[in-house]
Write a protein that holds these residues in place. Structure first.
Motif, PDB file in Angstrom:
ATOM      1  N   MET A  44       0.714  -1.158  -0.084  1.00  0.00           N
ATOM      2  CA  MET A  44       0.232  -0.285   0.318  1.00  0.00           C
ATOM      3  C   MET A  44       0.626   1.275  -0.357  1.00  0.00           C
ATOM      4  O   MET A  44       1.916   1.595   1.126  1.00  0.00           O
ATOM      5  CB  MET A  44      -0.775  -0.222   1.230  1.00  0.00           C
ATOM      6  CG  MET A  44      -1.910   1.179   1.498  1.00  0.00           C
ATOM      7  SD  MET A  44      -2.629   1.468   2.497  1.00  0.00           S
ATOM      8  CE  MET A  44      -1.420   1.707   4.198  1.00  0.00           C
ATOM      9  N   ALA A  45       0.384   2.578  -0.668  1.00  0.00           N
ATOM     10  CA  ALA A  45       1.498   3.635  -1.123  1.00  0.00           C
ATOM     11  C   ALA A  45       1.237   4.499  -0.226  1.00  0.00           C
ATOM     12  O   ALA A  45      -0.366   4.344   0.142  1.00  0.00           O
ATOM     13  CB  ALA A  45       0.787   3.639  -2.538  1.00  0.00           C
ATOM     14  N   TRP A  46       1.680   5.249   0.613  1.00  0.00           N
ATOM     15  CA  TRP A  46       1.404   5.808   1.867  1.00  0.00           C
ATOM     16  C   TRP A  46       2.322   7.478   1.162  1.00  0.00           C
ATOM     17  O   TRP A  46       2.592   7.795   1.054  1.00  0.00           O
ATOM     18  CB  TRP A  46       2.500   5.704   3.283  1.00  0.00           C
ATOM     19  CG  TRP A  46       2.651   4.115   3.736  1.00  0.00           C
ATOM     20  CD1 TRP A  46       3.204   3.383   3.664  1.00  0.00           C
ATOM     21  CD2 TRP A  46       1.793   3.941   4.989  1.00  0.00           C
ATOM     22  NE1 TRP A  46       2.576   2.194   4.917  1.00  0.00           N
ATOM     23  CE2 TRP A  46       2.086   3.049   5.787  1.00  0.00           C
ATOM     24  CE3 TRP A  46       0.858   4.651   6.077  1.00  0.00           C
ATOM     25  CZ2 TRP A  46       1.877   2.333   6.916  1.00  0.00           C
ATOM     26  CZ3 TRP A  46       0.427   4.577   6.985  1.00  0.00           C
ATOM     27  CH2 TRP A  46       0.726   2.674   6.948  1.00  0.00           C
ATOM     28  N   SER A  47       0.758   8.088   2.059  1.00  0.00           N
ATOM     29  CA  SER A  47       0.548   9.585   1.605  1.00  0.00           C
ATOM     30  C   SER A  47       1.594  10.198   2.512  1.00  0.00           C
ATOM     31  O   SER A  47       2.257   9.880   3.548  1.00  0.00           O
ATOM     32  CB  SER A  47      -0.879   9.833   1.458  1.00  0.00           C
ATOM     33  OG  SER A  47      -0.997   9.608   2.736  1.00  0.00           O
ATOM     34  N   PHE A  48       1.758  11.520   2.141  1.00  0.00           N
ATOM     35  CA  PHE A  48       2.922  12.051   3.268  1.00  0.00           C
ATOM     36  C   PHE A  48       1.324  12.484   4.410  1.00  0.00           C
ATOM     37  O   PHE A  48       2.262  11.913   5.540  1.00  0.00           O
ATOM     38  CB  PHE A  48       2.654  13.967   2.826  1.00  0.00           C
ATOM     39  CG  PHE A  48       3.319  14.059   3.732  1.00  0.00           C
ATOM     40  CD1 PHE A  48       5.157  14.381   3.599  1.00  0.00           C
ATOM     41  CD2 PHE A  48       3.131  15.783   4.102  1.00  0.00           C
ATOM     42  CE1 PHE A  48       5.299  15.218   4.653  1.00  0.00           C
ATOM     43  CE2 PHE A  48       3.261  16.211   5.408  1.00  0.00           C
ATOM     44  CZ  PHE A  48       4.507  16.658   5.502  1.00  0.00           C
ATOM     45  N   ARG A  49       1.010  12.364   4.385  1.00  0.00           N
ATOM     46  CA  ARG A  49      -0.523  12.693   6.007  1.00  0.00           C
ATOM     47  C   ARG A  49      -0.196  10.679   7.139  1.00  0.00           C
ATOM     48  O   ARG A  49      -0.175  11.585   8.075  1.00  0.00           O
ATOM     49  CB  ARG A  49      -1.751  12.849   5.533  1.00  0.00           C
ATOM     50  CG  ARG A  49      -2.600  12.622   7.248  1.00  0.00           C
ATOM     51  CD  ARG A  49      -3.798  13.210   6.760  1.00  0.00           C
ATOM     52  NE  ARG A  49      -4.422  12.363   5.847  1.00  0.00           N
ATOM     53  CZ  ARG A  49      -5.423  11.500   5.180  1.00  0.00           C
ATOM     54  NH1 ARG A  49      -5.163  12.985   3.564  1.00  0.00           N
ATOM     55  NH2 ARG A  49      -5.329  11.053   3.649  1.00  0.00           N
ATOM     56  N   GLY A  50      -0.477  10.194   5.926  1.00  0.00           N
ATOM     57  CA  GLY A  50      -0.326   8.919   6.592  1.00  0.00           C
ATOM     58  C   GLY A  50       1.361   8.353   7.059  1.00  0.00           C
ATOM     59  O   GLY A  50       1.567   7.805   8.298  1.00  0.00           O
ATOM     60  N   LYS A  51       2.362   8.858   6.436  1.00  0.00           N
ATOM     61  CA  LYS A  51       3.897   9.176   7.510  1.00  0.00           C
ATOM     62  C   LYS A  51       3.663   9.663   8.425  1.00  0.00           C
ATOM     63  O   LYS A  51       4.569   9.093   9.260  1.00  0.00           O
ATOM     64  CB  LYS A  51       4.329   9.382   6.405  1.00  0.00           C
ATOM     65  CG  LYS A  51       5.033   8.488   5.156  1.00  0.00           C
ATOM     66  CD  LYS A  51       6.046   8.658   3.852  1.00  0.00           C
ATOM     67  CE  LYS A  51       6.037   8.363   2.801  1.00  0.00           C
ATOM     68  NZ  LYS A  51       6.767   8.314   1.463  1.00  0.00           N
ATOM     69  N   ALA A  52       3.415  10.828   8.375  1.00  0.00           N
ATOM     70  CA  ALA A  52       3.186  11.491   9.596  1.00  0.00           C
ATOM     71  C   ALA A  52       2.357  10.627  10.812  1.00  0.00           C
ATOM     72  O   ALA A  52       2.764  11.359  12.110  1.00  0.00           O
ATOM     73  CB  ALA A  52       2.496  13.022   9.170  1.00  0.00           C
ATOM     74  N   GLN A  53       1.317  10.416  10.760  1.00  0.00           N
ATOM     75  CA  GLN A  53       0.522  10.132  11.420  1.00  0.00           C
ATOM     76  C   GLN A  53       1.255   8.937  11.350  1.00  0.00           C
ATOM     77  O   GLN A  53       1.312   7.940  13.484  1.00  0.00           O
ATOM     78  CB  GLN A  53      -0.512   9.247  10.731  1.00  0.00           C
ATOM     79  CG  GLN A  53      -1.863  10.566  10.353  1.00  0.00           C
ATOM     80  CD  GLN A  53      -2.959   9.550   9.807  1.00  0.00           C
ATOM     81  OE1 GLN A  53      -2.988   8.671   9.750  1.00  0.00           O
ATOM     82  NE2 GLN A  53      -3.994  10.769   9.771  1.00  0.00           N
ATOM     83  N   LEU A  54       2.294   8.016  11.754  1.00  0.00           N
ATOM     84  CA  LEU A  54       2.429   6.668  11.774  1.00  0.00           C
ATOM     85  C   LEU A  54       4.284   7.090  12.385  1.00  0.00           C
ATOM     86  O   LEU A  54       3.973   6.964  13.554  1.00  0.00           O
ATOM     87  CB  LEU A  54       3.202   5.609  10.420  1.00  0.00           C
ATOM     88  CG  LEU A  54       3.921   4.602  10.796  1.00  0.00           C
ATOM     89  CD1 LEU A  54       3.053   3.320  11.860  1.00  0.00           C
ATOM     90  CD2 LEU A  54       5.051   4.120   9.455  1.00  0.00           C
ATOM     91  N   GLY A  55       4.419   8.114  12.371  1.00  0.00           N
ATOM     92  CA  GLY A  55       5.491   8.907  12.651  1.00  0.00           C
ATOM     93  C   GLY A  55       5.233   9.428  14.272  1.00  0.00           C
ATOM     94  O   GLY A  55       6.007   8.992  15.316  1.00  0.00           O
ATOM     95  N   GLY A  56       4.189  10.117  14.283  1.00  0.00           N
ATOM     96  CA  GLY A  56       3.581   9.917  15.297  1.00  0.00           C
ATOM     97  C   GLY A  56       2.428   9.406  16.073  1.00  0.00           C
ATOM     98  O   GLY A  56       3.615   9.027  17.572  1.00  0.00           O
ATOM     99  N   LEU A  57       2.464   8.276  15.695  1.00  0.00           N
ATOM    100  CA  LEU A  57       2.212   6.770  16.904  1.00  0.00           C
ATOM    101  C   LEU A  57       3.196   6.523  17.154  1.00  0.00           C
ATOM    102  O   LEU A  57       3.523   5.674  18.671  1.00  0.00           O
ATOM    103  CB  LEU A  57       1.259   6.086  15.891  1.00  0.00           C
ATOM    104  CG  LEU A  57      -0.058   6.300  15.308  1.00  0.00           C
ATOM    105  CD1 LEU A  57      -0.881   5.854  14.732  1.00  0.00           C
ATOM    106  CD2 LEU A  57      -0.647   6.671  16.677  1.00  0.00           C
ATOM    107  N   LEU A  58       3.652   5.782  16.099  1.00  0.00           N
ATOM    108  CA  LEU A  58       5.433   5.491  17.164  1.00  0.00           C
ATOM    109  C   LEU A  58       6.332   6.495  18.026  1.00  0.00           C
ATOM    110  O   LEU A  58       6.816   6.005  18.976  1.00  0.00           O
ATOM    111  CB  LEU A  58       7.042   5.086  15.590  1.00  0.00           C
ATOM    112  CG  LEU A  58       6.031   4.286  15.632  1.00  0.00           C
ATOM    113  CD1 LEU A  58       7.174   4.625  13.937  1.00  0.00           C
ATOM    114  CD2 LEU A  58       5.833   3.064  15.624  1.00  0.00           C
ATOM    115  N   LEU A  59       6.260   7.390  18.176  1.00  0.00           N
ATOM    116  CA  LEU A  59       7.082   8.352  18.501  1.00  0.00           C
ATOM    117  C   LEU A  59       5.545   7.985  20.004  1.00  0.00           C
ATOM    118  O   LEU A  59       6.746   8.555  21.262  1.00  0.00           O
ATOM    119  CB  LEU A  59       7.095   9.542  18.497  1.00  0.00           C
ATOM    120  CG  LEU A  59       8.237  10.407  17.325  1.00  0.00           C
ATOM    121  CD1 LEU A  59       8.051  11.916  16.922  1.00  0.00           C
ATOM    122  CD2 LEU A  59       9.565  10.118  18.644  1.00  0.00           C
ATOM    123  N   SER A  60       5.032   8.907  19.995  1.00  0.00           N
ATOM    124  CA  SER A  60       3.874   8.697  21.031  1.00  0.00           C
ATOM    125  C   SER A  60       3.638   7.309  21.790  1.00  0.00           C
ATOM    126  O   SER A  60       4.404   7.238  23.473  1.00  0.00           O
ATOM    127  CB  SER A  60       2.137   8.848  21.187  1.00  0.00           C
ATOM    128  OG  SER A  60       2.186   9.985  20.153  1.00  0.00           O
TER     129      SER A  60
END
Length: 228
Positions: free
Chosen positions: A1-17
């Motif tokens: 699945m191709a990740w959009s910029f918003r999806g990458k930002a969400q994934l980074g936020g979830l991992l940091l949280s």
């Protein structure tokens, strides 16, 4: 699945949280909030946390839990409450942000609702960061005040920073960054959604009389639609 910029930002936020939430939980459990070294006996080290005080003697630790919550210093009382509240806020923020992210696909959840979930989750993570950084910084401030208190004789040992304080600061930073990433991703516009062409209303098919043959009469439709 191709990740959009918003999806990458969400994934980074979830991992940091998630990383910040785990570090916050470890900080609450660790007893190394304060350390005290005795000059008379260098082999003995005292450590104090939110729940117990321990004495390390030649690699042997003896710990004793605090008997009463009211007997604790004020900064430790408030730290207990805020750290536990931070765990609840961080966990709830992770759940809401996970349901609102692109990783969770459910056809009944609209994009606007998922955006609100992600925004609310990021706000909760930012609140968890504040409730983590405040007690850790307060304990550090109280330790500095006691260390430089001139009313205490110099021969009296002084409490110093423990390793748990540094871990708590790191946890607060991770939670803050994760919350900011989630809020930023929620503020982005909707992506990767093709726009449907807007066509005007079409007229009903036009029927024209056909040629008569064998004393019968019927209608035929003209190809194509007429646009208004």
């Amino acid at each position: 699945m191709a990740w959009s910029f918003r999806g990458k930002a969400q994934l980074g936020g979830l991992l940091l949280s998630l990383l910040g939430w785990v570090c916050s939980c470890v900080t609450t459990i660790l007893p190394q909030w304060k350390t005290l070294n005795l000059e008379l006996n260098e082999m003995e080290t005292w450590i104090m946390g939110l729940w117990e005080v321990c004495v390390n003697q030649e690699d042997v630790a003896v710990c004793k839990a605090f008997e009463s919550f009211l007997s604790l210093p004020q900064e430790l009382q408030v730290s207990r409450i805020l750290m536990v509240a931070s765990h609840g806020l961080g966990l709830l923020g992770l759940l809401l942000s996970g349901f609102g992210s692109e990783c969770f696909q459910f056809h009944r959840i609209r994009w606007v609702f998922k955006r609100r979930l992600c925004l609310l989750g990021g706000t909760l993570e930012a609140s968890a960061s504040a409730t983590t950084l405040f007690p850790v910084s307060w304990v550090a401030y109280a330790t500095i005040q006691d260390f430089w208190d001139n009313s205490i004789p110099e021969i009296v040992p002084r409490w110093e920073f423990g390793d748990a304080l540094y871990l708590g600061w790191a946890a607060g930073i991770f939670l803050a960054l994760g919350g900011l990433f989630l809020i930023f991703s929620a503020c982005l516009g909707k992506e990767d959604v093709p726009s449907l062409p807007m066509a005007g209303p079409t007229a009903p098919p036009f029927y024209a009389p056909a040629d008569e043959s064998n004393d019968s009469f019927y209608l035929t439709t003209r190809p194509g639609n007429l646009f208004i």
